[in-house]
Write an enzyme that holds these catalytic residues in place. Structure first.
Site, short mmCIF file in Angstrom:
data_model
loop_
_atom_site.label_atom_id
_atom_site.label_comp_id
_atom_site.label_asym_id
_atom_site.label_seq_id
_atom_site.Cartn_x
_atom_site.Cartn_y
_atom_site.Cartn_z
N ARG A 145 7.22 -3.07 -1.36
CA ARG A 145 5.91 -2.55 -1.38
C ARG A 145 5.76 -1.24 -2.40
NH1 ARG A 145 3.58 -2.27 4.26
NH2 ARG A 145 1.66 -1.94 3.26
N SER A 190 -5.80 3.46 -1.42
CA SER A 190 -4.81 3.85 -0.04
C SER A 190 -4.91 5.31 0.41
CB SER A 190 -3.30 3.47 -0.68
OG SER A 190 -2.50 4.07 0.08
N ASP A 343 -7.65 -2.81 8.47
CA ASP A 343 -6.37 -3.40 9.19
C ASP A 343 -7.24 -4.53 10.14
OD1 ASP A 343 -4.44 -1.83 8.12
OD2 ASP A 343 -4.54 -0.16 9.63
N LYS A 370 0.20 -5.39 1.71
CA LYS A 370 0.33 -5.06 3.09
C LYS A 370 1.78 -5.70 3.46
CE LYS A 370 -3.01 -2.38 4.11
NZ LYS A 370 -2.76 -1.03 4.06
N ARG A 374 -2.05 -10.07 3.00
CA ARG A 374 -2.85 -10.38 4.20
C ARG A 374 -4.29 -11.19 3.77
NH1 ARG A 374 -2.73 -5.42 7.66
NH2 ARG A 374 -0.72 -5.52 8.57
C1 S3P Z 1 -2.73 4.03 6.91
C2 S3P Z 1 -3.70 3.62 5.97
C3 S3P Z 1 -3.93 2.11 5.68
C4 S3P Z 1 -3.63 1.29 6.82
C5 S3P Z 1 -2.39 1.55 7.42
C6 S3P Z 1 -2.22 3.10 7.79
C7 S3P Z 1 -2.48 5.39 7.31
O1 S3P Z 1 -3.08 1.91 4.71
O2 S3P Z 1 -3.59 0.10 6.41
O3 S3P Z 1 -2.20 0.65 8.83
O4 S3P Z 1 -1.82 5.67 8.12
O5 S3P Z 1 -2.75 6.15 6.44
P1 S3P Z 1 -3.28 2.10 2.78
O6 S3P Z 1 -3.05 3.41 2.75
O7 S3P Z 1 -2.52 1.19 2.11
O8 S3P Z 1 -4.56 1.65 2.75
#
Ligand code: S3P
Length: 464
Positions: A145, A190, A343, A370, A374
């Site tokens: 990732r 993100s 999510d 992800k 997804r």
């Molecule tokens: C999160 C941000 C989101 C989310 C993940 C938790 C976080 O991901 O999908 O479950 O704790 O900041 P991304 O930062 O990849 O959008």
């Protein structure tokens, strides 16, 4: 794609006769807030002893504990309370082999964050802010990732970060802290990337302006502001003015709205007309997209605000009444809305498959990065139910009205896919086996118990 290794979930459709409305159900603490609260113990303004109450103790948060211990932070788990103590003897972690990794200094602790991208990215930010030298790694899935989303802006601020394997991916060595004040641009929405940069800036006391393409979940901003960090926000930008913050001795974690979405969805799918209440939910608007989209489409969902936690999060009771009778379709076509339900895309798509109209969930290109791709795995899961679903580059088109069937459905070893599939299955006559569905433990260890509490008939196959 990871190999399936979790146990299956078996779901018999329909609601248990003994359950009647109104109902109140308790759901676990928020995963994102738990990660941040735990990592606050590494900030220069942290107390010697930090207590995190109502923490989410799924696999993703637990993945952070050995890394903290390797940095000399003791973490005791008692029920859902974490007692975090600085200044303990470091507990080294075993190094996971990786072909093609270049050697790194032996005195740099090795921090294995397993499959949790939030653990890895937020930790990376804190290390880059505090100047703690360490290697951050992940499991085979996490090693694929993207980390450059965060490493690039940290390097612009002067951090010395080296990729030890493939460029842009884990493992990395954080060898020197951010020290150049300035303005950086994030390429993606993100929240983990934005949070990593903010944590670095605040930990280093460095003035930084951060431009971002979309305002995704803002737990880091709220938490740091509640701790006294000097943050300002304007359209598309968040800035740290420099200076310190002070972490309080106790941080309370609100209920996870992403987890509350599953019992609420089951309740609405059955549509028995009664009321379901989920107390103490994090009512941060950057997390309520699933409920807001359904509300806009005609579902009876409301929020009863109660106050704010020490971590700066609004909390209150989530109330869902009735069913989905008035909802024809759902539509997500703005990045901010997509990020407010990022999510919940598999669950929203599963709900959409039961509606009569054509639904669209767009702006979702980041979902390709992800735990699984997804967009593809949501489509694969719904396809197994017989839904009419098309995956495109940045989203999913779901044409309602296709007859849904039960049987065997894949979870692709992705917790959100598993829980979405098991929730859709509660509304269908017959038995569904969600293969590998027990991977829900990553974020929601008591998923089956909570769904049973609202009337679902779910059991975990304990034989495999
Ligand atoms: C999160 C941000 C989101 C989310 C993940 C938790 C976080 O991901 O999908 O479950 O704790 O900041 P991304 O930062 O990849 O959008």
């Amino acid at each position: 794609m990871p190999m399936t290794s979790s146990a299956d979930l078996t779901v018999d459709g329909g609601r248990t006769a003994g359950v009647s409305d109104p109902l109140t159900v308790t759901v676990a603490g928020d995963k994102s807030v738990s990660h941040r609260a735990l990592l606050a113990a590494l900030l220069p303004g942290a107390p010697e002893l930090l207590t995190v109450r109502r923490a989410n103790l799924g696999g993703a948060v637990r993945a952070l504990l050995p890394a903290m211990r390797a940095l000399g932070v003791a973490v005791d788990v008692s029920g859902d309370t974490l007692v975090v103590r600085r200044g303990a003897a470091p507990v080294p972690q075993p190094v996971r082999p990786h072909s093609g990794v270049v050697a790194w200094p032996e005195d740099a602790p090795y921090l294995q964050t397993e499959g949790s991208s939030a653990a890895a990215r937020l930790l990376l930010g804190i290390l880059a802010g505090t100047g703690l030298r360490a290697v951050v790694d992940g499991d085979e899935v996490l090693r694929h990732r993207p980390m450059d989303w965060l490493v690039d802006p940290l390097r612009v601020l002067g951090a010395d970060i080296e990729y030890l394997g493939e460029p842009g991916r884990l493992p990395v060595l954080v060898a020197g802290s951010v020290h150049r004040p300035g303005r950086v641009d994030l390429a993606v929405g993100s929240a983990q990337a934005r949070s990593g940069v903010l944590l670095a800036a605040v930990a280093a006391g460095l003035p930084v302006a951060l431009r971002h393409p979309v305002r995704s979940r803002d737990h880091t901003e709220r938490m740091l502001a509640a701790f006294g960090a000097r943050l300002t926000e304007s359209d598309g930008e968040v800035a740290h003015q420099g200076g310190d913050c002070v972490v309080p001795p106790v941080v309370d974690v609100p209920t996870d709205p992403s987890l509350a979405a599953y019992p609420v969805a089951a309740h609405l799918l059955w549509g028995h007309g009664g009321e379901l209440r989920v107390p103490d939910v994090c009512l941060n608007p950057t997390r309520l997209g699933f409920f807001d989209v359904l509300r806009t489409a005609g579902a009876d969902i409301s929020y009863e605000g109660r106050g704010t936690t020490t971590g700066g999060e609004p909390v209150g009771t989530l109330v869902a009444r009735g069913g989905l009778g008035r909802v024809r379709r759902v539509r997500v076509d703005q990045p901010a809305v997509l990020h407010a339900l990022i999510d919940e895309v598999p669950l929203l798509a599963a709900v959409a498959a039961t509606l009569p109209g054509e639904s669209w969930i767009g702006c979702a290109e980041e979902l390709r990065f992800k735990e699984t791709d997804r967009i593809a795995t949501t489509a694969g899961m719904l396809d197994a139910f017989g839904a009419d679903v098309a995956a495109v580059d940045d989203g999913l088109l779901i044409r309602g009205g296709a007859p849904l069937r039960t049987g065997e459905v894949p979870a692709f070893e992705d917790h959100r896919i598993a829980m979405a599939a098991a929730t859709l299955a509660v509304s269908l006559p017959g038995r569904t086996t969600v293969s590998g569905g027990a991977c829900h433990r990553t974020s929601f260890p008591d998923f089956a118990d909570v769904q049973r509490a609202v009337g679902a008939r779910i059991c975990e196959d304990t034989t495999s």
